[in-house]
Design a protein around this motif. Structure first.
Motif, PDB file in Angstrom:
ATOM      1  N   ASN A  42       0.431  -4.328 -17.814  1.00  0.00           N
ATOM      2  CA  ASN A  42       1.635  -4.241 -18.497  1.00  0.00           C
ATOM      3  C   ASN A  42       2.331  -3.091 -18.058  1.00  0.00           C
ATOM      4  O   ASN A  42       3.055  -2.391 -18.960  1.00  0.00           O
ATOM      5  N   ARG A  43       2.178  -2.757 -16.765  1.00  0.00           N
ATOM      6  CA  ARG A  43       3.161  -1.773 -15.977  1.00  0.00           C
ATOM      7  C   ARG A  43       3.954  -2.276 -15.122  1.00  0.00           C
ATOM      8  O   ARG A  43       3.905  -3.703 -14.967  1.00  0.00           O
ATOM      9  N   ILE A  44       4.696  -1.557 -14.569  1.00  0.00           N
ATOM     10  CA  ILE A  44       6.006  -2.268 -13.612  1.00  0.00           C
ATOM     11  C   ILE A  44       5.242  -2.096 -12.385  1.00  0.00           C
ATOM     12  O   ILE A  44       5.683  -3.387 -11.491  1.00  0.00           O
ATOM     13  N   GLY A  45       4.607  -1.232 -11.809  1.00  0.00           N
ATOM     14  CA  GLY A  45       4.197  -0.999 -10.374  1.00  0.00           C
ATOM     15  C   GLY A  45       5.293  -0.439  -9.362  1.00  0.00           C
ATOM     16  O   GLY A  45       6.432  -0.197  -9.852  1.00  0.00           O
ATOM     17  N   PRO A  46       4.967  -0.764  -8.374  1.00  0.00           N
ATOM     18  CA  PRO A  46       6.096  -0.219  -7.297  1.00  0.00           C
ATOM     19  C   PRO A  46       7.300  -0.776  -7.330  1.00  0.00           C
ATOM     20  O   PRO A  46       7.405  -2.281  -7.679  1.00  0.00           O
ATOM     21  N   LEU A  47       8.468  -0.191  -7.263  1.00  0.00           N
ATOM     22  CA  LEU A  47       9.826  -0.633  -8.077  1.00  0.00           C
ATOM     23  C   LEU A  47      11.148  -0.346  -7.052  1.00  0.00           C
ATOM     24  O   LEU A  47      11.741  -1.125  -6.744  1.00  0.00           O
ATOM     25  N   LEU A  48      10.963   0.723  -6.523  1.00  0.00           N
ATOM     26  CA  LEU A  48      12.251   1.204  -6.094  1.00  0.00           C
ATOM     27  C   LEU A  48      12.291   1.158  -4.575  1.00  0.00           C
ATOM     28  O   LEU A  48      13.470   1.067  -3.799  1.00  0.00           O
ATOM     29  N   THR A  49      11.291   1.276  -3.620  1.00  0.00           N
ATOM     30  CA  THR A  49      11.456   1.170  -2.202  1.00  0.00           C
ATOM     31  C   THR A  49      11.402  -0.068  -1.765  1.00  0.00           C
ATOM     32  O   THR A  49      10.600  -0.821  -1.966  1.00  0.00           O
ATOM     33  N   GLY A  50      12.712  -0.633  -1.334  1.00  0.00           N
ATOM     34  CA  GLY A  50      12.955  -2.221  -0.918  1.00  0.00           C
ATOM     35  C   GLY A  50      13.009  -2.803  -2.157  1.00  0.00           C
ATOM     36  O   GLY A  50      12.780  -2.554  -3.195  1.00  0.00           O
ATOM     37  N   PRO A  51      13.057  -4.105  -1.877  1.00  0.00           N
ATOM     38  CA  PRO A  51      13.277  -5.200  -2.817  1.00  0.00           C
ATOM     39  C   PRO A  51      12.134  -5.038  -3.540  1.00  0.00           C
ATOM     40  O   PRO A  51      10.906  -5.460  -3.036  1.00  0.00           O
ATOM     41  N   LYS A  52      12.095  -5.004  -4.776  1.00  0.00           N
ATOM     42  CA  LYS A  52      10.951  -4.991  -5.736  1.00  0.00           C
ATOM     43  C   LYS A  52       9.737  -4.073  -5.482  1.00  0.00           C
ATOM     44  O   LYS A  52       8.547  -4.045  -5.701  1.00  0.00           O
ATOM     45  N   GLY A  53      10.100  -3.025  -4.656  1.00  0.00           N
ATOM     46  CA  GLY A  53       9.163  -2.030  -4.124  1.00  0.00           C
ATOM     47  C   GLY A  53       7.932  -2.422  -2.980  1.00  0.00           C
ATOM     48  O   GLY A  53       7.257  -1.759  -2.869  1.00  0.00           O
ATOM     49  N   VAL A  54       8.737  -3.489  -2.239  1.00  0.00           N
ATOM     50  CA  VAL A  54       7.724  -4.128  -1.423  1.00  0.00           C
ATOM     51  C   VAL A  54       7.540  -3.117  -0.146  1.00  0.00           C
ATOM     52  O   VAL A  54       6.339  -3.171   0.537  1.00  0.00           O
ATOM     53  N   LEU A  55       8.249  -1.993   0.058  1.00  0.00           N
ATOM     54  CA  LEU A  55       8.362  -1.149   1.134  1.00  0.00           C
ATOM     55  C   LEU A  55       7.505   0.140   0.801  1.00  0.00           C
ATOM     56  O   LEU A  55       7.168   0.916   1.541  1.00  0.00           O
ATOM     57  N   GLN A  56       6.796   0.054  -0.535  1.00  0.00           N
ATOM     58  CA  GLN A  56       6.195   1.325  -1.159  1.00  0.00           C
ATOM     59  C   GLN A  56       5.007   1.489  -0.181  1.00  0.00           C
ATOM     60  O   GLN A  56       4.920   2.762   0.216  1.00  0.00           O
ATOM     61  N   PRO A  57       4.056   0.811   0.369  1.00  0.00           N
ATOM     62  CA  PRO A  57       3.059   1.160   1.032  1.00  0.00           C
ATOM     63  C   PRO A  57       3.382   1.973   2.260  1.00  0.00           C
ATOM     64  O   PRO A  57       2.747   2.731   3.004  1.00  0.00           O
ATOM     65  N   PHE A  58       4.566   1.142   3.217  1.00  0.00           N
ATOM     66  CA  PHE A  58       4.938   1.498   4.224  1.00  0.00           C
ATOM     67  C   PHE A  58       5.622   3.221   3.994  1.00  0.00           C
ATOM     68  O   PHE A  58       5.346   3.911   4.796  1.00  0.00           O
ATOM     69  N   ALA A  59       6.166   3.251   2.993  1.00  0.00           N
ATOM     70  CA  ALA A  59       6.889   4.698   2.529  1.00  0.00           C
ATOM     71  C   ALA A  59       5.831   5.581   2.405  1.00  0.00           C
ATOM     72  O   ALA A  59       5.866   6.725   3.017  1.00  0.00           O
ATOM     73  N   ASP A  60       4.782   5.143   1.857  1.00  0.00           N
ATOM     74  CA  ASP A  60       3.599   6.184   1.495  1.00  0.00           C
ATOM     75  C   ASP A  60       2.902   6.668   2.773  1.00  0.00           C
ATOM     76  O   ASP A  60       2.388   7.574   3.115  1.00  0.00           O
TER      77      ASP A  60
END
Lengths: 331, 409
Positions: A42-60
């Motif tokens: 019941n959390r949101i998870g990665p959200l801001l980087t790219g659409p729906k946060g899909v780029l988050q691992p790349f950003a990390d």
């Protein structure tokens, strides 16, 4: 002519379906896993980087590359530097054997199933070295736990793969896939369902996910074997973990779910096979994320006991069942 | 000789804290481990010493209300309420019934929020993050109830000397009752989860054993003591507030392990929900506070309440001015520290977080200057260095036999 073929082969290794595709897909799988895990809680998870946060691992990854890279005074400098690189290279190498865009991997040789099994064992060893070289108390405990867990999951993992090899009477991944496509016309999971379950559970331990994240248990030993790694080295380790996710789910697809084969338009097979590969690996990842949100972390002794007490007997029974089916002439 | 040397090399020390993911506050525990087994525990307290007791001597009784509240973030109402009722007794005034009832309601709502928070942390410590997230989501219900009543989520500032500062309207009452229904349903569900989920049972049952004798001897308090079969609860044994009128059960389990500590807290949460409902339905009418003269004649009073973590003790001495001459607090975590060291020995490294969390530690509220031990009706004062020496000496004497006993089982 030969130069063009060579060029295509090199492109295959580097671009598609080799290193770059696998790395990108590894990041995508990490995002998928994180997002699902978050939604289950019941959390949101990665959200801001790219659409729906899909780029988050790349950003990390990029962020970690830019961070300070510290080598502790007590560490073995050579080993400490080499292990992350080696882990990354080894996990990329195993992916060359996984069939993604066609029924065979980029590399395919007779007995490559054994080779893949062997190299995947090296993952565990490398993790032990990683902890050992960093010379930290938490790392040492993490290393001990990795070693113990290694003893627990590696054998059921191998046994589940062996039952597949027995059923298809082949040690070559391409033959196993073509057997499912041409001879059986069904994915092997129908024949060896127990082996599939055992494979999934052992791969959770292989990937160090809850409930088997004992070697890096955050609340107990901080981050276990990876506690001293920072900056680029940590980035490499995390990328290697993502690649391992691709490897584990890809091998599951190749062995149990009929490989990347699926309905496709003639002439466009590589495209369709890749799409089928992605769909099938996502299904496997969905199961894995589901499992890891359902349980508490086991203690290391409970892990070892559980694997030896329940998984190994069931794996042996599965092998016997396959033998029986062969004897009866069903497969 | 050779064997001893080998022993020596196998054993090494793992520091947990002052900064460690399992501890949400600063505290240092040094574990002597052999592989995965914990042989000895040593702890060092005092990282968050803030000089609150000294500061209290330079503030008026009213100002101290807000200082005491800040001793602990989670049981702030227990601290403030305990302080307020101790000062009331010091000044010889009584709060009106409606004020007392509202104060008791805040205490019980706080217990719900504290226990749910603990349950989430416990789930996190054993690596069950999904349960952690879901419990903390549902804890938001009681947090918003408290916010609706007091305007604050954490430090409610509800109690004052002579009553409470805000009234509860009928409209608010209905909202709270609705929220309590949600909480009751969810808490019952979590109880079921804790009793049936195999991974929780594997990590909590028969872990961190503290026998009843040791509990009495080491003076554990609150849910930690009640999980070891010791039937103590200040709310019943020495009623204060509205507890002599509110019906409730004291939950006691006698399996002495972490699972018992989980179940005691879950059941107490359900009890608190029932109590809150009863209080709201039987809220007396009238004033919520009485007037209070700023200066208090020379007097001394020892007040105690059952905070979510156990017995909370306030000693206040007045000297005829509007400031206390001495304010002394003993929080439940301090009382539970020796028992927790006892629980940890002979266990596994993997069990350290959940056993440590098992007493619901609150180190920041524990770290003030001195230590008062109320063992067998004697009272004496220790500073933390003496406490440390005591613990080391105790382990030297008893450590080996305790470990041996543990390994026999």
């Amino acid at each position: 002519m030969e130069t063009i073929e060579l060029l295509i082969l090199i492109l295959k290794f580097i671009l598609f379906p080799g290193a770059l595709f696998c790395i990108a897909y590894g990041w995508f799988l990490e995002w998928f896993d994180r997002k699902l895990y978050a939604r289950f809680q019941n959390r949101i998870g990665p959200l801001l980087t790219g659409p729906k946060g899909v780029l988050q691992p790349f950003a990390d990854f990029i962020k970690l590359l830019a961070k300070e890279d510290i080598t502790p005074a007590g560490a073995d400098k050579f080993g400490f530097t080499v292990t992350p690189l080696l882990t990354l290279v080894v996990s990329l190498f195993t992916l060359l054997f996984i069939p993604i865009a066609s029924l065979s991997g980029i590399l395919s040789l007779s007995g490559d199933l054994l080779l893949v099994l062997f190299i995947s064992t090296v993952f565990g060893l490398l993790i032990m070295f990683a902890g050992y070289f960093s010379g930290n108390r938490f790392s040492i405990v993490g290393t001990e736990r990795t070693g113990l867990q290694f003893v627990a999951y590696e054998i059921p993992f191998a046994l589940s793969v062996i039952s597949v090899a027995l059923a298809t009477r082949s040690l070559e991944i391409v033959n196993i896939v073509t057997y499912q496509v041409n001879t059986l016309k069904l994915p092997l999971i129908v024949i060896v369902p127990v082996a599939f379950i055992i494979y999934l559970i052992s791969s959770l331990a292989k990937l160090e996910k809850i409930p088997f994240d004992v070697p890096e248990a955050e609340t107990e030993i901080v981050a276990g074997w990876q506690v001293e790694y920072s900056g680029k080295k940590l980035a490499f380790f995390r990328l290697a973990t993502d690649l391992k996710m691709v490897f584990v789910s890809g091998l599951a697809v190749a062995l149990f779910l009929g490989g990347p084969y699926g309905p496709s338009i003639p002439g466009l097979e590589p495209v369709f096979y890749t799409i089928w590969f992605i769909i099938k690996t996502l299904v496997v990842m969905f199961i894995l994320s589901n499992l890891r949100s359902l349980f508490a972390r086991y203690r290391i002794d409970q892990v070892v006991r559980g694997f030896w007490k329940y998984l190994i007997p069931f794996a042996v029974l599965q092998i016997l069942a396959v033998q029986l089916l062969i004897f009866l002439g069903v497969i | 000789m050779l064997e001893e040397e080998v022993e020596e090399k196998r054993v090494f020390k793992i520091p947990v804290g002052p900064q460690h993911p399992a501890l949400k506050e600063f505290e240092n525990f040094t574990f002597t481990v052999d592989g995965e087994k914990v042989i000895d525990v040593d702890f060092r307290i005092g990282y968050t010493h803030r000089g609150i007791e000294k500061l209290a001597e330079s503030k008026t009784y009213i100002q101290n209300l807000y200082l005491c509240e800040r001793i602990c973030g989670i049981c702030s109402a227990a601290h403030q309420g305990c302080y307020a009722q101790t000062v009331e007794e010091l000044a010889g005034i009584t709060a009106p019934p409606r004020g007392v009832y509202i104060r008791t309601l805040i205490w019980e709502l706080e217990r719900i929020h504290s226990h749910l928070l603990w349950l989430g942390v416990a789930a996190h410590e054993i690596g069950f993050d999904t349960l952690f997230m879901l419990i903390w989501r549902d804890r938001e219900v009681v947090m918003s109830l408290l916010e609706m009543i007091s305007g604050n989520r954490v430090n409610y500032a509800m109690s004052t000397v002579g009553g409470v500062r805000r009234d509860i309207s009928d409209e608010l009452k209905h909202k709270i009752l609705k929220g309590l229904d949600v909480l009751e349903e969810r808490t019952k569900y979590y109880k079921e989860v804790c009793m049936k989920e195999q991974t929780i049972l594997a990590r909590a049952a028969n872990v961190g054993i503290l026998s009843k004798e040791k509990t009495l001897k080491l003076n554990a308090v609150g849910p930690t003591a009640r999980a070891s079969g010791v039937d103590v609860d200040i709310r019943r044994d020495d009623p204060y507030g509205a507890y002599d009128e509110v019906p409730f059960e004291v939950i006691v389990y006698d399996t002495c392990d972490v699972l018992a500590r989980i179940l005691v807290r879950v059941d107490e949460t359900i009890q608190s929900i029932l109590m809150s409902r009863w209080i709201l339905e039987n809220l007396p009418s009238g004033e919520i506070r009485t007037k209070f003269a700023r200066k208090i004649a020379e007097n001394e009073v020892l007040g105690r309440v059952e905070a979510p973590r156990g017995e909370l003790l306030y000693y206040i001495k007045s000297n005829g001015t509007d400031k206390p001459e001495r304010l002394k607090v003993r929080t439940p975590t301090l009382a539970n520290l020796l028992p927790v060291a006892e629980m940890l020995k002979g266990g596994y490294i993997a069990d350290i977080p959940i056993v440590l969390a098992g007493i619901d530690p609150c180190f920041a509220c524990m770290d003030r200057a001195l230590f008062i031990d109320e063992n067998s009706e004697k009272t004496w004062v220790w500073d933390k260095e003496q406490l440390r020496i005591y613990s080391i000496k105790w382990y030297k004497e008893h450590g080996k036999e305790v470990v041996r006993e543990r390994w026999k089982q």
